[in-house]
Motif scaffolding. Structure first.
Motif, PDB file in Angstrom:
ATOM      1  N   MET A   2      39.931  78.011  27.003  1.00  0.00           N
ATOM      2  CA  MET A   2      39.354  78.040  25.596  1.00  0.00           C
ATOM      3  C   MET A   2      38.892  79.471  25.627  1.00  0.00           C
ATOM      4  O   MET A   2      39.271  80.331  24.616  1.00  0.00           O
ATOM      5  CB  MET A   2      38.282  77.259  25.336  1.00  0.00           C
ATOM      6  CG  MET A   2      38.160  76.179  24.878  1.00  0.00           C
ATOM      7  SD  MET A   2      36.786  75.134  25.117  1.00  0.00           S
ATOM      8  CE  MET A   2      37.422  73.730  25.648  1.00  0.00           C
ATOM      9  N   GLY A  35      38.731  74.349  36.203  1.00  0.00           N
ATOM     10  CA  GLY A  35      38.267  73.560  34.757  1.00  0.00           C
ATOM     11  C   GLY A  35      39.135  73.936  33.626  1.00  0.00           C
ATOM     12  O   GLY A  35      39.805  75.243  33.613  1.00  0.00           O
ATOM     13  N   ALA A  36      39.391  73.269  32.685  1.00  0.00           N
ATOM     14  CA  ALA A  36      40.024  73.581  31.447  1.00  0.00           C
ATOM     15  C   ALA A  36      39.407  74.531  30.736  1.00  0.00           C
ATOM     16  O   ALA A  36      39.999  75.456  29.667  1.00  0.00           O
ATOM     17  CB  ALA A  36      40.492  72.424  30.687  1.00  0.00           C
ATOM     18  N   LYS A  37      38.036  74.647  30.657  1.00  0.00           N
ATOM     19  CA  LYS A  37      37.265  75.388  29.819  1.00  0.00           C
ATOM     20  C   LYS A  37      37.487  76.852  29.584  1.00  0.00           C
ATOM     21  O   LYS A  37      37.672  77.448  28.503  1.00  0.00           O
ATOM     22  CB  LYS A  37      35.895  75.226  30.145  1.00  0.00           C
ATOM     23  CG  LYS A  37      34.756  74.856  29.015  1.00  0.00           C
ATOM     24  CD  LYS A  37      33.341  74.465  29.609  1.00  0.00           C
ATOM     25  CE  LYS A  37      32.404  74.003  28.442  1.00  0.00           C
ATOM     26  NZ  LYS A  37      31.189  74.046  29.455  1.00  0.00           N
ATOM     27  N   ASP A  69      43.789  71.290  22.221  1.00  0.00           N
ATOM     28  CA  ASP A  69      43.027  70.795  23.425  1.00  0.00           C
ATOM     29  C   ASP A  69      43.475  69.293  23.666  1.00  0.00           C
ATOM     30  O   ASP A  69      42.875  68.578  22.680  1.00  0.00           O
ATOM     31  CB  ASP A  69      41.670  70.899  23.380  1.00  0.00           C
ATOM     32  CG  ASP A  69      40.646  70.626  24.355  1.00  0.00           C
ATOM     33  OD1 ASP A  69      40.918  69.781  25.043  1.00  0.00           O
ATOM     34  OD2 ASP A  69      39.548  70.969  24.284  1.00  0.00           O
ATOM     35  N   ASN A 104      36.665  65.153  20.865  1.00  0.00           N
ATOM     36  CA  ASN A 104      35.281  65.279  21.318  1.00  0.00           C
ATOM     37  C   ASN A 104      34.278  65.758  20.078  1.00  0.00           C
ATOM     38  O   ASN A 104      34.962  67.089  19.791  1.00  0.00           O
ATOM     39  CB  ASN A 104      35.094  65.988  22.499  1.00  0.00           C
ATOM     40  CG  ASN A 104      33.641  65.968  22.893  1.00  0.00           C
ATOM     41  OD1 ASN A 104      32.836  65.282  22.374  1.00  0.00           O
ATOM     42  ND2 ASN A 104      33.469  66.649  23.893  1.00  0.00           N
ATOM     43  N   ILE A 114      42.664  67.448  26.495  1.00  0.00           N
ATOM     44  CA  ILE A 114      42.232  66.988  27.541  1.00  0.00           C
ATOM     45  C   ILE A 114      41.896  65.578  27.769  1.00  0.00           C
ATOM     46  O   ILE A 114      41.896  64.826  28.619  1.00  0.00           O
ATOM     47  CB  ILE A 114      40.717  67.924  27.866  1.00  0.00           C
ATOM     48  CG1 ILE A 114      40.265  67.564  29.431  1.00  0.00           C
ATOM     49  CG2 ILE A 114      39.782  67.467  26.910  1.00  0.00           C
ATOM     50  CD1 ILE A 114      40.207  68.942  30.110  1.00  0.00           C
ATOM     51  N   TYR A 115      41.726  64.713  26.586  1.00  0.00           N
ATOM     52  CA  TYR A 115      41.684  63.486  26.442  1.00  0.00           C
ATOM     53  C   TYR A 115      42.961  62.547  26.082  1.00  0.00           C
ATOM     54  O   TYR A 115      42.881  61.442  25.890  1.00  0.00           O
ATOM     55  CB  TYR A 115      40.631  62.933  25.415  1.00  0.00           C
ATOM     56  CG  TYR A 115      39.340  63.623  25.680  1.00  0.00           C
ATOM     57  CD1 TYR A 115      38.413  63.005  26.605  1.00  0.00           C
ATOM     58  CD2 TYR A 115      38.659  64.910  25.016  1.00  0.00           C
ATOM     59  CE1 TYR A 115      37.133  63.519  27.003  1.00  0.00           C
ATOM     60  CE2 TYR A 115      37.411  65.125  25.384  1.00  0.00           C
ATOM     61  CZ  TYR A 115      36.752  64.653  26.247  1.00  0.00           C
ATOM     62  OH  TYR A 115      35.467  64.971  26.610  1.00  0.00           O
ATOM     63  N   ASN A 121      42.063  69.377  18.655  1.00  0.00           N
ATOM     64  CA  ASN A 121      41.496  68.698  19.777  1.00  0.00           C
ATOM     65  C   ASN A 121      41.902  67.177  19.219  1.00  0.00           C
ATOM     66  O   ASN A 121      41.244  66.623  18.390  1.00  0.00           O
ATOM     67  CB  ASN A 121      39.976  68.929  19.781  1.00  0.00           C
ATOM     68  CG  ASN A 121      39.534  68.089  21.167  1.00  0.00           C
ATOM     69  OD1 ASN A 121      38.406  67.735  20.891  1.00  0.00           O
ATOM     70  ND2 ASN A 121      40.320  67.705  21.895  1.00  0.00           N
ATOM     71  N   SER A 180      39.811  67.181  34.906  1.00  0.00           N
ATOM     72  CA  SER A 180      38.311  66.681  34.937  1.00  0.00           C
ATOM     73  C   SER A 180      38.313  65.110  34.407  1.00  0.00           C
ATOM     74  O   SER A 180      37.619  64.419  35.142  1.00  0.00           O
ATOM     75  CB  SER A 180      37.874  67.546  34.115  1.00  0.00           C
ATOM     76  OG  SER A 180      37.502  68.875  34.429  1.00  0.00           O
ATOM     77  N   LYS A 181      38.831  64.783  33.498  1.00  0.00           N
ATOM     78  CA  LYS A 181      38.583  63.415  32.850  1.00  0.00           C
ATOM     79  C   LYS A 181      39.712  62.645  33.376  1.00  0.00           C
ATOM     80  O   LYS A 181      39.451  61.414  33.666  1.00  0.00           O
ATOM     81  CB  LYS A 181      38.820  63.548  31.269  1.00  0.00           C
ATOM     82  CG  LYS A 181      38.171  64.959  30.704  1.00  0.00           C
ATOM     83  CD  LYS A 181      36.666  64.791  30.412  1.00  0.00           C
ATOM     84  CE  LYS A 181      35.947  66.215  30.252  1.00  0.00           C
ATOM     85  NZ  LYS A 181      34.707  66.049  29.735  1.00  0.00           N
ATOM     86  N   PHE A 219      34.026  70.176  19.804  1.00  0.00           N
ATOM     87  CA  PHE A 219      33.592  70.837  21.294  1.00  0.00           C
ATOM     88  C   PHE A 219      32.612  72.227  20.875  1.00  0.00           C
ATOM     89  O   PHE A 219      33.274  73.269  20.234  1.00  0.00           O
ATOM     90  CB  PHE A 219      34.818  70.840  22.141  1.00  0.00           C
ATOM     91  CG  PHE A 219      34.263  71.295  23.241  1.00  0.00           C
ATOM     92  CD1 PHE A 219      33.362  70.260  24.175  1.00  0.00           C
ATOM     93  CD2 PHE A 219      34.686  72.289  23.980  1.00  0.00           C
ATOM     94  CE1 PHE A 219      33.083  70.534  25.570  1.00  0.00           C
ATOM     95  CE2 PHE A 219      34.254  72.528  25.368  1.00  0.00           C
ATOM     96  CZ  PHE A 219      33.448  71.474  26.232  1.00  0.00           C
ATOM     97  N   ARG A 254      36.332  71.215  39.166  1.00  0.00           N
ATOM     98  CA  ARG A 254      36.745  72.345  38.476  1.00  0.00           C
ATOM     99  C   ARG A 254      38.445  72.636  38.601  1.00  0.00           C
ATOM    100  O   ARG A 254      38.779  73.494  39.569  1.00  0.00           O
ATOM    101  CB  ARG A 254      36.008  73.612  38.814  1.00  0.00           C
ATOM    102  CG  ARG A 254      34.465  73.306  38.540  1.00  0.00           C
ATOM    103  CD  ARG A 254      33.998  72.608  37.480  1.00  0.00           C
ATOM    104  NE  ARG A 254      34.156  73.230  36.249  1.00  0.00           N
ATOM    105  CZ  ARG A 254      34.689  72.775  35.240  1.00  0.00           C
ATOM    106  NH1 ARG A 254      35.010  71.481  35.314  1.00  0.00           N
ATOM    107  NH2 ARG A 254      34.672  73.469  34.059  1.00  0.00           N
TER     108      ARG A 254
HETATM  109  C1  LIG Z   1      37.129  68.691  24.377  1.00  0.00           C
HETATM  110  C2  LIG Z   1      36.972  69.230  25.512  1.00  0.00           C
HETATM  111  N1  LIG Z   1      37.931  69.913  25.949  1.00  0.00           N
HETATM  112  C3  LIG Z   1      37.643  70.951  27.198  1.00  0.00           C
HETATM  113  C4  LIG Z   1      36.638  70.338  28.144  1.00  0.00           C
HETATM  114  C5  LIG Z   1      36.580  71.012  29.561  1.00  0.00           C
HETATM  115  O1  LIG Z   1      37.017  70.352  30.414  1.00  0.00           O
HETATM  116  P1  LIG Z   1      36.876  70.994  32.061  1.00  0.00           P
HETATM  117  O2  LIG Z   1      35.507  70.083  32.584  1.00  0.00           O
HETATM  118  O3  LIG Z   1      38.202  70.578  32.499  1.00  0.00           O
HETATM  119  O4  LIG Z   1      36.515  72.436  31.590  1.00  0.00           O
HETATM  120  C6  LIG Z   1      35.971  69.379  27.740  1.00  0.00           C
HETATM  121  C7  LIG Z   1      34.685  68.822  28.611  1.00  0.00           C
HETATM  122  O5  LIG Z   1      33.804  68.399  28.121  1.00  0.00           O
HETATM  123  C8  LIG Z   1      36.005  68.775  26.399  1.00  0.00           C
HETATM  124  O6  LIG Z   1      35.274  67.558  25.904  1.00  0.00           O
END
Ligand SMILES: Cc1ncc(COP(=O)(O)O)c(C=O)c1O
Length: 391
Positions: A103, A98-100, A202, A174, A204-205, A170, A234-235, A124, A243
């Motif tokens: 962070m 996962g990308a989390k 970030d 989000n 991710i979107y 970001n 993920s998205k 986030f 993950r």
């Molecule tokens: C802004 C942001 N960054 C990162 C993530 C994490 O993504 P991942 O599910 O790949 O860990 C999310 C997931 O909700 C997110 O909203």
């Protein structure tokens, strides 16, 4: 059990808590529309699942290198190089479950006691949580509806200090769906360069952009040496449960982040990484189809929310969240979110789940079917009518 004091500083992501509450109501027989969790309702494209099955059969079931399999790091370097218009080497890429974790690892690696980290609010929740966890001081930058939820730049410039160790941005964002425009990115890059502060971007979107242009800070002059880009699968490829994510960072940092991987997850699942190679190399049409569908749903939910009493809904330019302003109800957002779950069976998040500047807003994920979005809007109406009548 006596836990270490640092655990008292670690926050959480309320989406998972609200999901648990909603599931508990479902076990009691209630029917709930889930607009709380941020994940595409689409299935992972078939060619990606097939690649994972082939990888399992071919024996990709063992430990791999901590920074990721060479073939995936190469595919990511090529993909990021092409999409951000800068040369990226595979050695700059660290693959994570996962990308989390990117962070978590970036903040761990760059900030400590007495340092400051700048981040968006509402934003986030994990940014603030981890900044607190490592003992650094969180310095929130309010995102305001009036400016399309972009960074408040004069405030940002005043917030930067000699102690700032990291700036987190970001975009698309989000929970607001806001997108940083070229002018804002240029100014943030300018400050970061002058003060030599790394930026965690970030993105991710990135692919969930419905109008305007996407500008990556990585593409800005000189930012190659200072940017940690966070992205993942993920998205974009509807792979939240697999993950799989990554960071692209200066070489000097990649070694430290890899060591954090060695000390935590060891490596990301090998067959999942090979599915990631297939995702990047394969047909991108499913992504385009999903984004086109999300744009239709955005228009539907924004139009619907706008007709509810006490609600005003700016049109988000990216991500897949609506962030309606509910100050017209005169009630705190957490209370409204709770009433929507209890009385209407619609699970949403209060804006304060994303920080104090989220007060007065709700976050609704529109990564859900059109039928469910219509049902949610219908069921929410009586609650807002009740609020307008002072009930
Ligand atoms: C802004 C942001 N960054 C990162 C993530 C994490 O993504 P991942 O599910 O790949 O860990 C999310 C997931 O909700 C997110 O909203």
């Amino acid at each position: 059990m006596n836990v270490a004091p640092r655990m008292g500083r670690l926050g959480t992501e309320s989406a998972f808590e609200v999901l648990a509450r909603a599931r508990a109501l479902e076990r009691q027989g209630r029917e709930i529309v889930h607009l709380e969790i941020g994940e595409p309702d689409f299935d992972t494209p078939a060619h990606i699942k097939d690649a994972a099955k082939r990888a399992l059969d071919a024996g990709a079931t063992h430990y791999g290198p901590s920074a990721g399999l060479p073939e995936l790091r190469e595919a990511i370097a090529k993909h990021v190089g092409e999409t951000r218009g800068v040369p990226v080497s595979p050695e700059q890429v660290v693959v994570t479950p996962g990308a989390k974790p990117i962070m978590f690892f970036t903040i761990m690696a760059l900030a400590g006691e007495g340092d400051e980290v700048i981040y968006p609010n509402p934003g986030f929740p994990i940014y603030e949580s981890v900044i607190n966890f490592v003992g650094a001081r969180p310095v929130p930058i309010p995102l305001r509806e009036e400016s399309g939820f972009g960074f408040d730049l004069p405030l940002f410039e005043r917030a930067v200090s000699d102690r700032t160790r990291l700036i987190i941005i970001n975009s698309p964002e989000n929970p607001t769906g806001g997108v940083l425009d070229r002018g804002q990115i240029e100014r943030i890059a300018d400050v970061a360069r002058r003060r030599k502060i790394p930026v965690l971007a970030d993105e991710i979107y990135r692919q969930f952009l419905y109008e305007g242009e996407f500008v990556s800070i990585l593409s800005q002059p000189g930012m190659h040496e200072q940017t940690i880009l966070l992205d993942g699968f993920s998205k974009t490829y509807a792979m939240t449960g697999w993950r799989l994510g990554y960071g692209v960072m200066p070489l000097a940092l990649a070694g430290h982040v890899t060591r954090l991987m060695v000390n935590s997850a060891s490596c990301t699942a090998s067959f999942v990484q090979l599915a990631g190679v297939a995702a990047l190399h394969g047909d991108q049409a499913p992504v385009a189809r999903m984004v086109a569908e999300f744009k239709r749903r955005r228009d539907l939910i924004v139009a619907g929310l706008t007709t509810l009493p006490g609600v005003r809904c700016p049109r988000p330019r990216g991500a897949f969240y609506a962030f309606p302003n509910i100050t017209g109800t005169g009630r705190p957002s957490a209370e409204v979110a709770e009433r929507l779950l209890d009385e209407a069976g619609v699970a949403v998040l209060g804006g304060t789940a994303f920080g104090e500047h989220g007060e007065g807003y709700l976050r609704l994920s529109y990564a859900n079917s059109e039928a469910n979005l219509r049902k949610a809007l219908e069921r929410m109406r009586p609650v807002f009518e009740g609020l307008a009548a002072g009930r």
